[in-house]
Design a protein around this motif. Sequence first.
Motif, PDB file in Angstrom:
ATOM      1  N   LEU A 130      32.675  46.113   8.969  1.00 18.84           N
ATOM      2  CA  LEU A 130      31.566  46.980   8.577  1.00 18.84           C
ATOM      3  C   LEU A 130      32.000  48.107   7.651  1.00 18.84           C
ATOM      4  O   LEU A 130      31.170  48.924   7.244  1.00 18.84           O
ATOM      5  N   GLY A 131      33.291  48.173   7.337  1.00 22.90           N
ATOM      6  CA  GLY A 131      33.774  49.215   6.445  1.00 22.90           C
ATOM      7  C   GLY A 131      33.862  50.582   7.093  1.00 22.90           C
ATOM      8  O   GLY A 131      33.844  51.604   6.393  1.00 22.90           O
ATOM      9  N   ARG A 132      33.976  50.617   8.413  1.00 26.57           N
ATOM     10  CA  ARG A 132      34.105  51.894   9.103  1.00 26.57           C
ATOM     11  C   ARG A 132      35.467  52.531   8.790  1.00 26.57           C
ATOM     12  O   ARG A 132      36.405  51.860   8.386  1.00 26.57           O
ATOM     13  N   THR A 133      35.569  53.849   9.027  1.00 23.92           N
ATOM     14  CA  THR A 133      36.807  54.568   8.724  1.00 23.92           C
ATOM     15  C   THR A 133      37.882  54.328   9.780  1.00 23.92           C
ATOM     16  O   THR A 133      39.056  54.604   9.532  1.00 23.92           O
ATOM     17  N   GLU A 134      37.503  53.841  10.966  1.00 25.04           N
ATOM     18  CA  GLU A 134      38.464  53.546  12.023  1.00 25.04           C
ATOM     19  C   GLU A 134      38.260  52.122  12.520  1.00 25.04           C
ATOM     20  O   GLU A 134      37.140  51.607  12.508  1.00 25.04           O
ATOM     21  N   ARG A 135      39.366  51.532  12.974  1.00 28.85           N
ATOM     22  CA  ARG A 135      39.295  50.233  13.635  1.00 28.85           C
ATOM     23  C   ARG A 135      39.970  50.341  14.989  1.00 28.85           C
ATOM     24  O   ARG A 135      41.084  50.838  15.100  1.00 28.85           O
ATOM     25  N   VAL A 136      39.267  49.874  16.010  1.00 35.04           N
ATOM     26  CA  VAL A 136      39.754  49.898  17.385  1.00 35.04           C
ATOM     27  C   VAL A 136      39.966  48.462  17.852  1.00 35.04           C
ATOM     28  O   VAL A 136      39.146  47.575  17.567  1.00 35.04           O
ATOM     29  N   VAL A 137      41.065  48.235  18.569  1.00 30.47           N
ATOM     30  CA  VAL A 137      41.384  46.925  19.118  1.00 30.47           C
ATOM     31  C   VAL A 137      41.175  46.960  20.632  1.00 30.47           C
ATOM     32  O   VAL A 137      41.686  47.849  21.318  1.00 30.47           O
ATOM     33  N   LEU A 138      40.406  46.000  21.150  1.00 34.39           N
ATOM     34  CA  LEU A 138      40.227  45.824  22.593  1.00 34.39           C
ATOM     35  C   LEU A 138      40.870  44.491  22.965  1.00 34.39           C
ATOM     36  O   LEU A 138      40.487  43.451  22.424  1.00 34.39           O
ATOM     37  N   ALA A 139      41.830  44.520  23.884  1.00 35.77           N
ATOM     38  CA  ALA A 139      42.629  43.321  24.144  1.00 35.77           C
ATOM     39  C   ALA A 139      42.704  43.000  25.628  1.00 35.77           C
ATOM     40  O   ALA A 139      42.684  43.898  26.479  1.00 35.77           O
ATOM     41  N   GLY A 140      42.822  41.698  25.920  1.00 34.36           N
ATOM     42  CA  GLY A 140      42.977  41.258  27.300  1.00 34.36           C
ATOM     43  C   GLY A 140      43.493  39.832  27.353  1.00 34.36           C
ATOM     44  O   GLY A 140      43.259  39.044  26.436  1.00 34.36           O
ATOM     45  N   HIS A 141      44.195  39.496  28.428  1.00 30.86           N
ATOM     46  CA  HIS A 141      44.749  38.151  28.546  1.00 30.86           C
ATOM     47  C   HIS A 141      43.828  37.245  29.366  1.00 30.86           C
ATOM     48  O   HIS A 141      43.148  37.699  30.294  1.00 30.86           O
ATOM     49  N   LEU A 142      43.837  35.976  29.020  1.00 34.13           N
ATOM     50  CA  LEU A 142      42.962  34.978  29.636  1.00 34.13           C
ATOM     51  C   LEU A 142      43.581  34.320  30.865  1.00 34.13           C
ATOM     52  O   LEU A 142      42.848  33.746  31.684  1.00 34.13           O
ATOM     53  N   ASP A 143      44.889  34.377  30.995  1.00 35.86           N
ATOM     54  CA  ASP A 143      45.542  33.598  32.052  1.00 35.86           C
ATOM     55  C   ASP A 143      45.587  34.353  33.377  1.00 35.86           C
ATOM     56  O   ASP A 143      45.396  35.575  33.438  1.00 35.86           O
ATOM     57  N   THR A 144      45.836  33.594  34.436  1.00 36.16           N
ATOM     58  CA  THR A 144      46.007  34.147  35.776  1.00 36.16           C
ATOM     59  C   THR A 144      47.285  33.574  36.380  1.00 36.16           C
ATOM     60  O   THR A 144      47.859  32.596  35.876  1.00 36.16           O
ATOM     61  N   VAL A 145      47.684  34.166  37.486  1.00 38.35           N
ATOM     62  CA  VAL A 145      48.749  33.572  38.298  1.00 38.35           C
ATOM     63  C   VAL A 145      48.181  32.328  38.983  1.00 38.35           C
ATOM     64  O   VAL A 145      46.965  32.098  38.972  1.00 38.35           O
ATOM     65  N   PRO A 146      49.032  31.501  39.614  1.00 38.45           N
ATOM     66  CA  PRO A 146      48.518  30.311  40.304  1.00 38.45           C
ATOM     67  C   PRO A 146      47.456  30.651  41.343  1.00 38.45           C
ATOM     68  O   PRO A 146      47.520  31.674  42.030  1.00 38.45           O
ATOM     69  N   ILE A 147      46.476  29.781  41.448  1.00 36.84           N
ATOM     70  CA  ILE A 147      45.341  29.965  42.365  1.00 36.84           C
ATOM     71  C   ILE A 147      45.834  29.888  43.804  1.00 36.84           C
ATOM     72  O   ILE A 147      46.662  29.049  44.152  1.00 36.84           O
ATOM     73  N   ALA A 148      45.319  30.776  44.638  1.00 37.19           N
ATOM     74  CA  ALA A 148      45.763  30.871  46.033  1.00 37.19           C
ATOM     75  C   ALA A 148      44.606  30.583  46.983  1.00 37.19           C
ATOM     76  O   ALA A 148      44.338  31.341  47.911  1.00 37.19           O
ATOM     77  N   GLY A 149      43.904  29.481  46.735  1.00 37.64           N
ATOM     78  CA  GLY A 149      42.765  29.153  47.584  1.00 37.64           C
ATOM     79  C   GLY A 149      41.611  30.125  47.405  1.00 37.64           C
ATOM     80  O   GLY A 149      40.756  30.242  48.293  1.00 37.64           O
ATOM     81  N   LEU A 207      45.608  44.980  43.897  1.00 40.74           N
ATOM     82  CA  LEU A 207      45.044  43.712  44.360  1.00 40.74           C
ATOM     83  C   LEU A 207      45.430  42.535  43.457  1.00 40.74           C
ATOM     84  O   LEU A 207      45.178  41.375  43.814  1.00 40.74           O
ATOM     85  N   ALA A 208      46.015  42.836  42.310  1.00 41.96           N
ATOM     86  CA  ALA A 208      46.392  41.777  41.375  1.00 41.96           C
ATOM     87  C   ALA A 208      47.376  40.820  42.025  1.00 41.96           C
ATOM     88  O   ALA A 208      48.278  41.226  42.758  1.00 41.96           O
ATOM     89  N   HIS A 209      47.157  39.524  41.803  1.00 41.54           N
ATOM     90  CA  HIS A 209      48.050  38.445  42.250  1.00 41.54           C
ATOM     91  C   HIS A 209      47.960  38.182  43.758  1.00 41.54           C
ATOM     92  O   HIS A 209      48.740  37.385  44.277  1.00 41.54           O
ATOM     93  N   THR A 210      47.036  38.818  44.449  1.00 40.60           N
ATOM     94  CA  THR A 210      46.939  38.606  45.897  1.00 40.60           C
ATOM     95  C   THR A 210      45.889  37.546  46.214  1.00 40.60           C
ATOM     96  O   THR A 210      44.985  37.273  45.418  1.00 40.60           O
ATOM     97  N   ARG A 211      45.996  36.968  47.400  1.00 48.84           N
ATOM     98  CA  ARG A 211      45.000  36.009  47.861  1.00 48.84           C
ATOM     99  C   ARG A 211      43.643  36.704  48.040  1.00 48.84           C
ATOM    100  O   ARG A 211      42.588  36.086  47.902  1.00 48.84           O
ATOM    101  N   GLU A 212      43.672  38.001  48.346  1.00 49.63           N
ATOM    102  CA  GLU A 212      42.449  38.766  48.608  1.00 49.63           C
ATOM    103  C   GLU A 212      41.903  39.426  47.347  1.00 49.63           C
ATOM    104  O   GLU A 212      41.046  40.328  47.429  1.00 49.63           O
TER     105      GLU A 212
END
Length: 359
Positions: free
Chosen positions: A65-84, A333-338
Motif C-alpha cells: 500500500l506504500g505505507r511509510t512502515e512495514r510490520v512483520v507478523l510471524a508464527g510457525h505452523l508445526d507442533t510437537v508430536p500429538i499426545a492423544g 502449557l506448551a508441549h503438554t498433554r493438557e
Amino acid sequence: MSASTTTPVLDLTQDAVVVTAQLVDIPSVSREEKPLADAVEAALRAVPHLSVDRDGDAIVARTSLGRTERVVLAGHLDTVPIAGNLPSRLDGGLLHGCGTTDMKSGVAVQLRLAAALPDPNRDLTFVFYDAEEIAAEFNGLKRLAEHHPEWLAGDFAVLLEPTGGQVHGGCQGTLRARITTTGRRAHSARSWLGDNAIHKAAPILTRLAAHQPRRVEIDGLVYPEGLNAVLIEGGHAGNVIPDSCAVTVNYRFSPDQSEAEALARVREVFDGYDVELTDSAPGALPGLTQPAAAAFLAAIGGTPSAKEAWTDVARFSALGVPAVNYGPGDPTLAHTREEHVETAAVLECEERLRRWLTA
C-alpha cells in the motif's frame, strides 16, 4: 479406495477461536505441515489485497500500500508430536488440543488480521513457517532468511509465540560448550596407577558454582544470564579409572553480547581448560526505542519484560529488524498433554493488534 487429497478449508470469516480450532484439527507435527500449509496458502490466495509467496511449507503474504512502515507478523505452523489431544475440544472458556497454545492460536490471529485488514495503517507481512519445534537446520524461518531475506524485510516484527498476553522484548542468546579433562586409565583396584579424569572435573563444577551471572538492562528490560552444567560424560565401567571426562555447559547470555563475545566469556571462566563450542545462537535486542515498537507498546498496553529464552525473534534481529514476542496462551502449557488456551485471551490478542494496525 485411495485417501482423499482434498485441501482442508479454513473459514477466515469466523472468529479467532473458531479459526484456532480449525487449525488444531489439521495435524501438523514438524516435517508433516504440508496439509496445513496448503490450507493456509489457499485461504490467503483468496484474499484480494494480499500477494502470496511460498517456499516449501512456508507461506508469506504481504500488502503493498506504500505505507511509510512495514510490520512483520510471524508464527510457525508445526507442533510437537500429538499426545492423544486431538481433535480440539471447547470446554467453557478453554479450547483444548495439541498446538492450541504453541502456537496455533497466534497463527489464527495472524490469519484473521490478514483477511480482515485491507487498509491497515502500516504495510503488513504475514509469515507462516514450518519446522520450528525441531533442529534449527530444518527451521522454515531460517530457510526464508537465507533464501528470501527480502520477504522478511520490515521496520518491526512481532512473533506470536505464547506470552500470556504480555510483550516479551528480544531474547537471550544461547551457546553450549564442552570442557574436557584427561587422565590415565587403570584398574580401580590399583587406582594409584591411574589418573582419574572425573575427579579432575571437580574444579570445573566449583567454578560454575562460584560464577556470578550478570543481569543486563537494555531498553528498560532486564536480561538475567545463566551459566550451568547440563551434561557430564565420563567413565568406561564400574572397575575402571576413567581417562576422560567432559562437562557440557549452557550459557544463556544477554543480547548485548555477540556469539563471539559470549564464547570468549566462557573461555575466560574456564581458563586453563580445553573449551569446545558445540552450538550457538545469537540473542536479539528488543529495539523498544524504535518508533514502530513504541506505537506497538502504546496500543498493546502493559509492562514489557525481557524474553528469558531463545526464540526466532533472533532471526529477525540478525536481518536488522527489531522484534518482540507477543501472543495468546500460557507458555508453561506448551508441549503438554493438557495444552489449552483461554478463548478470551485469543480474542483479546486479535483486538489489541487490530487496534494497533488501524488506529
